[in-house]
Design an enzyme around this catalytic site. Structure first.
Site, PDB file in Angstrom:
ATOM      1  N   ASP A 103       4.201  -4.322  -3.981  1.00  0.00           N
ATOM      2  CA  ASP A 103       3.707  -2.951  -3.834  1.00  0.00           C
ATOM      3  C   ASP A 103       4.261  -2.076  -4.961  1.00  0.00           C
ATOM      4  OD1 ASP A 103       2.526  -3.753  -1.490  1.00  0.00           O
ATOM      5  OD2 ASP A 103       4.156  -3.001  -0.226  1.00  0.00           O
TER       6      ASP A 103
HETATM    7  N1  URA Z   1       5.986  -7.014   1.627  1.00  0.00           N
HETATM    8  C1  URA Z   1       5.686  -5.717   1.480  1.00  0.00           C
HETATM    9  O1  URA Z   1       5.505  -4.999   2.452  1.00  0.00           O
HETATM   10  N2  URA Z   1       5.585  -5.226   0.231  1.00  0.00           N
HETATM   11  C2  URA Z   1       5.806  -5.971  -0.890  1.00  0.00           C
HETATM   12  O2  URA Z   1       5.732  -5.457  -2.007  1.00  0.00           O
HETATM   13  C3  URA Z   1       6.134  -7.319  -0.709  1.00  0.00           C
HETATM   14  C4  URA Z   1       6.217  -7.822   0.567  1.00  0.00           C
END
Ligand code: URA
Length: 235
Positions: A103
């Site tokens: 993310d």
């Molecule tokens: N899980 C999440 O919620 N975000 C990420 O970036 C990776 C795993």
């Protein structure tokens, strides 16, 4: 392989662009200036430099990036710069891709490569590659939350509960969570389902490869054979 072709294979542009780099004296091979684009070299293990940047011939490239916050893993980012803007142009020309996505607010270990098989292996849910995240939580982490995460949480739109492969409390609001899937916002959704909330997320390992401590946010490094072996280790 002719030097012009060799540079092209390493991402330095079209053949005319590579020829011009060589002819203008910007390329050295094994420490010596080489301005003949048709000079032949054995590519494997060849040391060369372009504008003083030392490189080794690499048939395929494997990279670890310490992803900073506020970067998107897409080539066409919407709100923030792309992680690809942190890489030199010759890697982009080689069509290096991210192995899965983090993310925009997640930091830590992101693998990149131009090896399609490698990308497939390390992003396929079937391979069950362990990914460890350091989760900074809004509320204190308690035993009940850890037990729920290990037992499995039912997420919306998922057919069956998803269990963490490991979960331990590191301090009052910090836990280390291991997952083997790569679903959208997985860790955030799992932690929310367990009754807490992710405030910050950092990926600290993939397979047997840990995020090197010396790698600062935004920096990248080559993964060499020993790193790839470590990555492939399961426990
Ligand atoms: N899980 C999440 O919620 N975000 C990420 O970036 C990776 C795993």
């Amino acid at each position: 392989m002719e030097l012009e072709r060799l540079l092209r294979s390493q991402g330095f542009g079209s053949r005319p662009e590579c020829r011009s780099l060589i002819c203008s004296g910007r390329v050295c091979v094994n420490g010596e200036l080489c301005d003949d684009p048709y000079n032949d070299f054995v590519p494997e293990g060849l040391n060369f430099s372009v504008d003083g940047l030392p490189l080794i011939f690499r048939k395929l490239v494997y990279i670890a990036l310490n992803k900073p916050p506020d970067y998107e893993c897409s080539h066409k980012p919407k709100y923030h710069p792309s992680v690809f803007s942190l890489l030199p142009r010759f890697l982009l020309t080689r069509d290096v891709q991210a192995v899965g996505r983090l993310d925009e607010d997640t930091t830590g270990l992101l693998l990149l490569s131009d090896d399609g098989q490698f990308i497939h292996t390390y992003s396929s849910p079937k391979k069950k590659i362990a990914k460890v995240y350091e989760v900074s939580a809004k509320h204190p982490v308690d035993d009940a939350q850890i037990a729920v995460l290990i037992k499995g949480v039912q997420l919306n739109d998922e057919p069956s509960p998803i269990a963490a492969a490991g979960c331990e409390r590191v301090s009052e609001r910090l836990m280390r969570l291991t997952v083997t899937e790569g679903k959208y916002h997985l860790v955030k959704r799992m932690v929310a389902a367990a009754g807490n909330r992710v405030e910050a997320l950092r990926r600290i390992s993939v397979g047997g490869l840990n995020l090197p401590e010396a790698l600062a946010l935004g920096e990248w490094m080559w993964l060499e054979a020993a790193d790839l072996e470590r990555l492939a280790q399961r426990d």
